[in-house]
Design an enzyme around this catalytic site. Structure first.
Site, PDB file in Angstrom:
ATOM      1  N   LEU A 164       0.861  -1.194   0.000  1.00 27.73           N
ATOM      2  CA  LEU A 164       0.000   0.000   0.000  1.00 27.73           C
ATOM      3  C   LEU A 164       0.888   1.232   0.000  1.00 27.73           C
ATOM      4  CD1 LEU A 164      -2.905  -0.376   2.574  1.00 27.73           C
ATOM      5  CD2 LEU A 164      -3.052  -0.029   0.094  1.00 27.73           C
TER       6      LEU A 164
ATOM      7  N   HIS B  99      -5.822  -3.709 -12.228  1.00 23.07           N
ATOM      8  CA  HIS B  99      -6.419  -4.686 -11.312  1.00 23.07           C
ATOM      9  C   HIS B  99      -7.274  -5.674 -12.112  1.00 23.07           C
ATOM     10  CE1 HIS B  99      -7.937  -6.268  -7.544  1.00 23.07           C
ATOM     11  NE2 HIS B  99      -9.129  -6.295  -8.115  1.00 23.07           N
TER      12      HIS B  99
HETATM   13  C1  GRF Z   1      -1.920  -8.495 -12.287  1.00 28.21           C
HETATM   14  O1  GRF Z   1      -2.984  -9.396 -12.357  1.00 28.21           O
HETATM   15  C2  GRF Z   1      -2.399  -7.135 -11.887  1.00 28.21           C
HETATM   16  O2  GRF Z   1      -3.664  -6.849 -12.356  1.00 28.21           O
HETATM   17  C3  GRF Z   1      -2.404  -7.223 -10.366  1.00 28.21           C
HETATM   18  O3  GRF Z   1      -1.266  -7.992 -10.062  1.00 28.21           O
HETATM   19  C4  GRF Z   1      -0.969  -8.851 -11.146  1.00 28.21           C
HETATM   20  C5  GRF Z   1       0.455  -8.617 -11.520  1.00 28.21           C
HETATM   21  O4  GRF Z   1       0.903  -9.524 -12.498  1.00 28.21           O
HETATM   22  N1  GRF Z   1      -2.399  -5.909  -9.760  1.00 28.21           N
HETATM   23  P1  GRF Z   1       2.309  -9.295 -13.185  1.00 28.21           P
HETATM   24  O5  GRF Z   1       3.352  -9.210 -12.072  1.00 28.21           O
HETATM   25  O6  GRF Z   1       2.245  -8.039 -13.988  1.00 28.21           O
HETATM   26  O7  GRF Z   1       2.528 -10.511 -14.035  1.00 28.21           O
END
Ligand code: GRF
Length: 198
Positions: free
Chosen positions: A101, A118
Site C-alpha cells: 500500500l 487490477h
Molecule cells: C496483475 O494481475 C495485476 O492486475 C495485479 O497484479 C498482477 C500482476 O501480475 N495488480 P504481473 O506481475 O504483472 O505478471
C-alpha cells in the site's frame, strides 16, 4: 533536433512491481523505446523478483526498497521511492503488480499521476485473488480495471475497464490467462493516452 532535445518529447514513466512482471513486460514490448514512452526506472519491494530481471535485461534502471530496511516506516520508505522517481523525472507512476500500500503522503505528492491495473471490474472484487473471487461468486463476467491510486485498496477513480466473459463451466487457468491478456492490452493503451495528452 539533437538527442537531448528529442528525449524531452518522450513521456517518462516509472513502474513499481513486486512479482512476475508480465504487465511490465507488456509495457516494455509495446511502448518502451519506441519513441513516445520510456520506462525510466522500475522499483520493487521484493529483491530477486522476475519484474526486476525483466527490466535489467533491457537496461532499465532498477531499485529495491525493502520493507525491513525502513523499520516498517512507510512514510520514510515511500518518501525514498518518491525521491528516486523524481530523480528519474518520471511523469507517471505505474503500479504493475506492486503489493505494498502506498502511504497518503506519497499519494498526495504524486496526485493524479499514479495508476494501477487490477484484474476485475472494480468496485467488484478488490484486493488479492480477484479472479478467483469472481469465479467463487458465480459471476458470468469479470474484467480488468485501470484506475488512479488513492490510499485505499483498489478504490481510486476508474480510468478504463474492459470486460472478460466467464465460461460455463468456468476454468480458473483459462480465465486467468484471458484476464492477463486483456491487462496486457489495456494498461499500455491507457499509458499511451496519458502520453498523448502530455
Ligand atoms: C496483475 O494481475 C495485476 O492486475 C495485479 O497484479 C498482477 C500482476 O501480475 N495488480 P504481473 O506481475 O504483472 O505478471
Amino acid at each position: 533536433m539533437n538527442d537531448e532535445a528529442g528525449r524531452d518529447d518522450v513521456f517518462r514513466i516509472a513502474v513499481l512491481a513486486s512479482g512476475r512482471g508480465s504487465n511490465l513486460q507488456a509495457i516494455i514490448d509495446r511502448l518502451h523505446g519506441k519513441g513516445t514512452v520510456e520506462i525510466v526506472g522500475v522499483a520493487s519491494d521484493t529483491p530477486g523478483c522476475e519484474a526486476l530481471a525483466r527490466a535489467e535485461s533491457v537496461g532499465i534502471a532498477t531499485r529495491i526498497f525493502p520493507v525491513d530496511e525502513y523499520d516498517d516506516n512507510r512514510v520514510a520508505r515511500d518518501g525514498a521511492i518518491g525521491d528516486w522517481i523524481e530523480d528519474q523525472a518520471a511523469k507517471l507512476i505505474v503500479l504493475a503488480g506492486y503489493m505494498q500500500l502506498l502511504h497518503a503522503t506519497f499519494v498526495e505528492r504524486f496526485a493524479g499521476r499514479i495508476i494501477n491495473v487490477h484484474p476485475s471490474l472494480l468496485p467488484a472484487f478488490p484486493g488479492i485473488g480477484a479472479i478467483q473471487q469472481a469465479l467463487e461468486a458465480g459471476a458470468t463476467h469479470t474484467g480488468v480495471t485501470v484506475h488512479f491510486v488513492d490510499e485505499g485498496v483498489d478504490t481510486g477513480p476508474v480510468i478504463a475497464q474492459r470486460e472478460v466473459p466467464i465460461a460455463d463451466p468456468a476454468d480458473l487457468d483459462a480465465l486467468t490467462a484471458a484476464v492477463h491478456a486483456v491487462e496486457h492490452e489495456l494498461l499500455p493503451a491507457v499509458i499511451e493516452q496519458f502520453a498523448a495528452r502530455d
